[in-house]
Design a protein around this motif. Structure first.
Motif, PDB file in Angstrom:
ATOM      1  N   GLN A  55      27.187  93.161  -3.784  1.00 29.27           N
ATOM      2  CA  GLN A  55      27.246  94.428  -3.054  1.00 29.27           C
ATOM      3  C   GLN A  55      28.489  94.490  -2.166  1.00 29.27           C
ATOM      4  O   GLN A  55      29.163  95.527  -2.110  1.00 29.27           O
ATOM      5  CB  GLN A  55      25.985  94.621  -2.210  1.00 29.27           C
ATOM      6  CG  GLN A  55      25.953  95.968  -1.518  1.00 29.27           C
ATOM      7  CD  GLN A  55      24.687  96.224  -0.712  1.00 29.27           C
ATOM      8  OE1 GLN A  55      24.625  97.154   0.096  1.00 29.27           O
ATOM      9  NE2 GLN A  55      23.663  95.420  -0.928  1.00 29.27           N
ATOM     10  N   PRO A  66      22.747  98.147 -14.541  1.00 29.09           N
ATOM     11  CA  PRO A  66      22.695  97.080 -13.538  1.00 29.09           C
ATOM     12  C   PRO A  66      23.831  96.069 -13.654  1.00 29.09           C
ATOM     13  O   PRO A  66      24.270  95.719 -14.753  1.00 29.09           O
ATOM     14  CB  PRO A  66      21.346  96.403 -13.820  1.00 29.09           C
ATOM     15  CG  PRO A  66      20.557  97.402 -14.570  1.00 29.09           C
ATOM     16  CD  PRO A  66      21.536  98.196 -15.362  1.00 29.09           C
ATOM     17  N   ASN A 118      23.362 102.245 -11.318  1.00 27.16           N
ATOM     18  CA  ASN A 118      24.102 101.109 -10.757  1.00 27.16           C
ATOM     19  C   ASN A 118      24.412 101.326  -9.281  1.00 27.16           C
ATOM     20  O   ASN A 118      25.541 101.100  -8.830  1.00 27.16           O
ATOM     21  CB  ASN A 118      25.395 100.843 -11.532  1.00 27.16           C
ATOM     22  CG  ASN A 118      25.955  99.452 -11.258  1.00 27.16           C
ATOM     23  OD1 ASN A 118      25.215  98.515 -10.957  1.00 27.16           O
ATOM     24  ND2 ASN A 118      27.273  99.298 -11.354  1.00 27.16           N
ATOM     25  N   GLU A 119      23.389 101.771  -8.546  1.00 29.25           N
ATOM     26  CA  GLU A 119      23.571 101.942  -7.105  1.00 29.25           C
ATOM     27  C   GLU A 119      23.981 100.604  -6.489  1.00 29.25           C
ATOM     28  O   GLU A 119      23.447  99.554  -6.840  1.00 29.25           O
ATOM     29  CB  GLU A 119      22.271 102.431  -6.458  1.00 29.25           C
ATOM     30  CG  GLU A 119      21.809 103.802  -6.923  1.00 29.25           C
ATOM     31  CD  GLU A 119      22.689 104.938  -6.413  1.00 29.25           C
ATOM     32  OE1 GLU A 119      23.518 104.709  -5.509  1.00 29.25           O
ATOM     33  OE2 GLU A 119      22.522 106.064  -6.928  1.00 29.25           O
ATOM     34  N   THR A 132      19.169 103.888  -1.514  1.00 28.64           N
ATOM     35  CA  THR A 132      20.238 104.691  -2.112  1.00 28.64           C
ATOM     36  C   THR A 132      20.806 105.680  -1.095  1.00 28.64           C
ATOM     37  O   THR A 132      22.028 105.812  -0.944  1.00 28.64           O
ATOM     38  CB  THR A 132      19.713 105.453  -3.347  1.00 28.64           C
ATOM     39  OG1 THR A 132      19.346 104.509  -4.355  1.00 28.64           O
ATOM     40  CG2 THR A 132      20.769 106.395  -3.899  1.00 28.64           C
ATOM     41  N   ALA A 192      18.656 101.511 -10.812  1.00 33.68           N
ATOM     42  CA  ALA A 192      19.334 100.529 -11.665  1.00 33.68           C
ATOM     43  C   ALA A 192      20.256 101.206 -12.669  1.00 33.68           C
ATOM     44  O   ALA A 192      21.393 100.775 -12.876  1.00 33.68           O
ATOM     45  CB  ALA A 192      18.297  99.675 -12.398  1.00 33.68           C
ATOM     46  N   PHE A 195      24.348  97.445  -8.599  1.00 33.34           N
ATOM     47  CA  PHE A 195      22.929  97.119  -8.471  1.00 33.34           C
ATOM     48  C   PHE A 195      22.630  95.662  -8.814  1.00 33.34           C
ATOM     49  O   PHE A 195      22.903  95.200  -9.914  1.00 33.34           O
ATOM     50  CB  PHE A 195      22.134  98.036  -9.411  1.00 33.34           C
ATOM     51  CG  PHE A 195      20.638  97.895  -9.329  1.00 33.34           C
ATOM     52  CD1 PHE A 195      19.895  98.725  -8.496  1.00 33.34           C
ATOM     53  CD2 PHE A 195      19.972  96.969 -10.110  1.00 33.34           C
ATOM     54  CE1 PHE A 195      18.508  98.618  -8.449  1.00 33.34           C
ATOM     55  CE2 PHE A 195      18.590  96.854 -10.065  1.00 33.34           C
ATOM     56  CZ  PHE A 195      17.857  97.689  -9.231  1.00 33.34           C
ATOM     57  N   PRO A 239      13.864 101.775  -3.088  1.00 33.62           N
ATOM     58  CA  PRO A 239      15.167 101.960  -3.737  1.00 33.62           C
ATOM     59  C   PRO A 239      15.767 103.335  -3.472  1.00 33.62           C
ATOM     60  O   PRO A 239      16.993 103.467  -3.362  1.00 33.62           O
ATOM     61  CB  PRO A 239      14.856 101.768  -5.226  1.00 33.62           C
ATOM     62  CG  PRO A 239      13.619 100.926  -5.253  1.00 33.62           C
ATOM     63  CD  PRO A 239      12.821 101.394  -4.068  1.00 33.62           C
TER      64      PRO A 239
END
Length: 250
Positions: A197, A169, A111-112, A76, A108, A203, A72
């Motif tokens: 996405q 998220p 909220n990537e 990112t 999360a 996320f 993750p």
């Protein structure tokens, strides 16, 4: 007549997975989503350390190998540096829910805008069948030969439930791939996670309940049944968070 064919985003090469392992099904579902959304040329996958460590050999999109648990964080960085690309991680329960817990939680909560495919087979597969963070109470593994004792080892980590308590998220869902109905539902969830996405929603994590016949000490057929009888009761399937859908209802 419908003729099944290999997704373009899935390379025509043999995989290293054990007989009856459901990683192959999940790979296909990811590739089908990439094909359907037409994003192969802009997609970057991040491979884990674990049974899927060689995933970079199986997908036709660009792939990066991450250190154990750090997918993750790597995703990112890739997404922030290349916001036009679609970035996904493909991780097992040891990689994501043990050494990579912090990376998962913080990606999360921020909220990537990445997609995570989380494969939960309740055991460390690549290293010989040790107890994992997701191993069930009483489950026999190489390091819990008398069954997981929650008094000493604690309880399994329910990732979707845990992350659903965070405000960040966008989408959290748990699916399974042990029968045709569940495979179809899993495909829809994975496609939605990628679409989120593309639309910049943030996320998305899809947890996939998967079989490990070799390390469970079962036939492939019995392993699929074990998912129904044991895994799904402890890890209920469903959508745990869908922020956009909830906002649309209000």
């Amino acid at each position: 007549m419908i003729v099944a064919s290999r997704p373009h985003a899935l390379l025509d090469v043999p995989t290293h997975y054990c007989p009856g392992c459901t990683h192959g099904i999940i790979h296909r579902l990811v590739a089908e989503a990439i094909d359907k959304l037409g994003i192969e040329g802009s997609t970057i996958g991040v491979a884990p350390v674990g049974c899927a460590v060689l995933a970079y050999d199986y997908f036709a999109c660009d792939m990066v190998e991450a250190a154990h648990g750090r997918a993750p964080a790597v995703a990112t960085g890739l997404k922030r540096a290349n916001p036009e690309n679609i970035v996904f991680t493909y991780q097992g329960d040891g990689d994501l829910a043990s050494i990579g817990t912090a990376e998962t939680v913080h990606a999360a909560t921020r909220n990537e805008n990445i997609t995570i495919i989380f494969v939960n087979n309740a055991i460390y597969g690549m290293t010989g069948g040790q107890m994992a963070p997701t191993s069930l109470p009483g489950q026999v593994t190489q390091t819990s030969p008398y069954g997981r004792d929650v008094k000493h080892c604690g309880y399994p980590v329910r990732i979707c439930e845990m992350l659903s308590e965070l405000e960040g998220p966008e989408y959290l869902a748990r699916v399974a791939v042990n029968n045709v109905k569940n495979v179809k539902a899993a495909g829809r969830a994975i496609e939605k996670a990628f679409k989120n996405q593309i639309e910049g929603k943030g996320f998305s994590l899809v947890e996939v309940i998967s079989a490990c016949p070799t390390n469970w000490g079962m036939t492939p057929e019995n392993a699929l049944k074990w998912i129904d009888d044991n895994m799904i009761p402890y890890y209920p399937l469903g959508v745990y968070k869908d922020r956009s859908a909830k906002e649309a209802e209000q």
